[in-house]
Design an enzyme around this catalytic site. Structure first.
Site, PDB file in Angstrom:
ATOM      1  N   GLU A 169       0.791  -1.004  -0.045  1.00 23.37           N
ATOM      2  CA  GLU A 169      -0.031  -0.256   0.055  1.00 23.37           C
ATOM      3  C   GLU A 169       0.788   1.382  -0.008  1.00 23.37           C
ATOM      4  OE1 GLU A 169      -2.942  -0.365   3.150  1.00 23.37           O
ATOM      5  OE2 GLU A 169      -3.595  -2.389   2.326  1.00 23.37           O
ATOM      6  N   GLU A 261      -4.724  -7.884  -1.375  1.00 25.01           N
ATOM      7  CA  GLU A 261      -5.686  -7.646  -0.335  1.00 25.01           C
ATOM      8  C   GLU A 261      -6.933  -7.401  -0.609  1.00 25.01           C
ATOM      9  OE1 GLU A 261      -4.523  -5.577   3.229  1.00 25.01           O
ATOM     10  OE2 GLU A 261      -2.544  -5.857   2.961  1.00 25.01           O
TER      11      GLU A 261
END
Length: 314
Positions: A169, A261
């Protein structure tokens, strides 16, 4: 053959990358993150569907060398203690099952910090200074990398390939590695790739870049898989087609793509029709898997019983 970025990649890593490449567009590999060592998520999926994910995600946060145990909340310490020994568990699972290991590392900041210092709000660690020569931040960063490298070598000794997803991320400012922007995170990624590949010779790693921003893509020469994390605000039936297009346009059309994810499962019937070439997905842990707050049991069954989905027997 699809060649790994690391020309010295082990045969096992090469075979895994080829398997991912062959799967994408022809099926999807089921995946589940397990945050704690007991892996309650796997039991839940098994009991609900009679199947288990082919890909299992393990967390390395408790292996962070700089955990401030003296200034941490009970929640933080619980998370650390419940995560201990996950590498032993991952190795044992990989040796005894025809499964795929992926590792997530919520890295407590190499210097300073308190509580869950992988979050930027709990540390003043400056990732930009890692990219500068002869700084304390750079020295601490390399010290941590050395220690984590020794843990990763345990997999290499067992001929276990790893989907390695560092600095995940990177587009977000919530983690210290992304706090100064995704370009800085990409710089950290390249430092690690060079150090782990050319100094530590960790040739069992397949390198997963996890960011959908064009300006920070570190390059095809150090990436094997491009990926994105997606948490929809509410449930919708989707094959994540738009997210796939955005990711590929921001990164590379030459790499395997993955849903690293997710909160909500992709709709397997839509994927069977569209054949969006995601190689695998990984649902996040705890409430994202267990219970029906995010994924209904009927959706789990549809996924794990589908001929398009690749899973393991329970």
């Amino acid at each position: 053959m699809t060649a790994p970025a690391n020309q010295n990649a082990t045969p096992e890593a090469r075979n895994l990358l080829q398997f991912l490449h062959n799967t994408a567009g022809n099926g999807i590999i089921t995946g589940q993150h397990t945050q704690t060592n007991p892996m309650e998520e796997i039991a839940y999926i098994g009991e609900s569907t009679g199947r288990e994910p082919k890909l299992r995600g393990f967390e390395l946060l408790s292996y962070s060398p700089n955990i401030n145990y003296h200034d941490a909340s009970e929640t933080c310490l619980t998370e650390v203690y419940q995560n201990q020994n996950t590498i032993d568990t991952a190795i044992n699972w990989a040796k005894n099952n025809d499964g795929i290991v992926t590792l997530t590392f919520h890295w407590f900041s190499p210097l300073g910090g308190r509580d869950k210092s992988f979050f930027s709000e709990h540390t003043d660690f400056d990732a930009e200074k890692v990219l500068q020569a002869k700084t304390p931040e750079r020295a601490a960063f390399y010290n941590d990398m050395d220690k984590i490298a020794e843990e990763l070598k345990r997999f290499q000794k067992e001929n276990i390939p790893i989907l390695w997803r560092p600095f995940h991320e990177a587009e977000g400012t919530w983690f210290w590695w992304g706090a100064k922007g995704s370009k800085t995170a990409a710089g950290l990624y390249r430092l690690m790739y060079d150090y782990y590949t050319n100094v530590h010779h960790l040739d069992n790693l397949l390198w997963v870049w996890n960011c959908p921003e064009k300006e920070s893509y570190p390059g095809d020469d150090c990436v094997d898989i491009v990926s994105v994390d997606i948490y929809l605000e509410q449930f919708q039936k989707t094959d994540y087609q738009e997210e796939y297009k955005k990711l590929i346009n921001a990164t590379s059309k030459n790499k395997v793509a993955a849903l690293a994810e997710i909160g909500y499962l992709p709709d397997i019937r839509m994927l069977e029709q569209s054949k969006i070439p995601w190689a695998y997905f990984m649902v996040w842990s705890k409430e994202f898997c267990i219970g029906e707050r995010f994924n209904k049991i009927e959706d789990l069954k549809a996924m794990y019983h589908s001929k398009y989905a690749i899973s393991l027997p329970h």
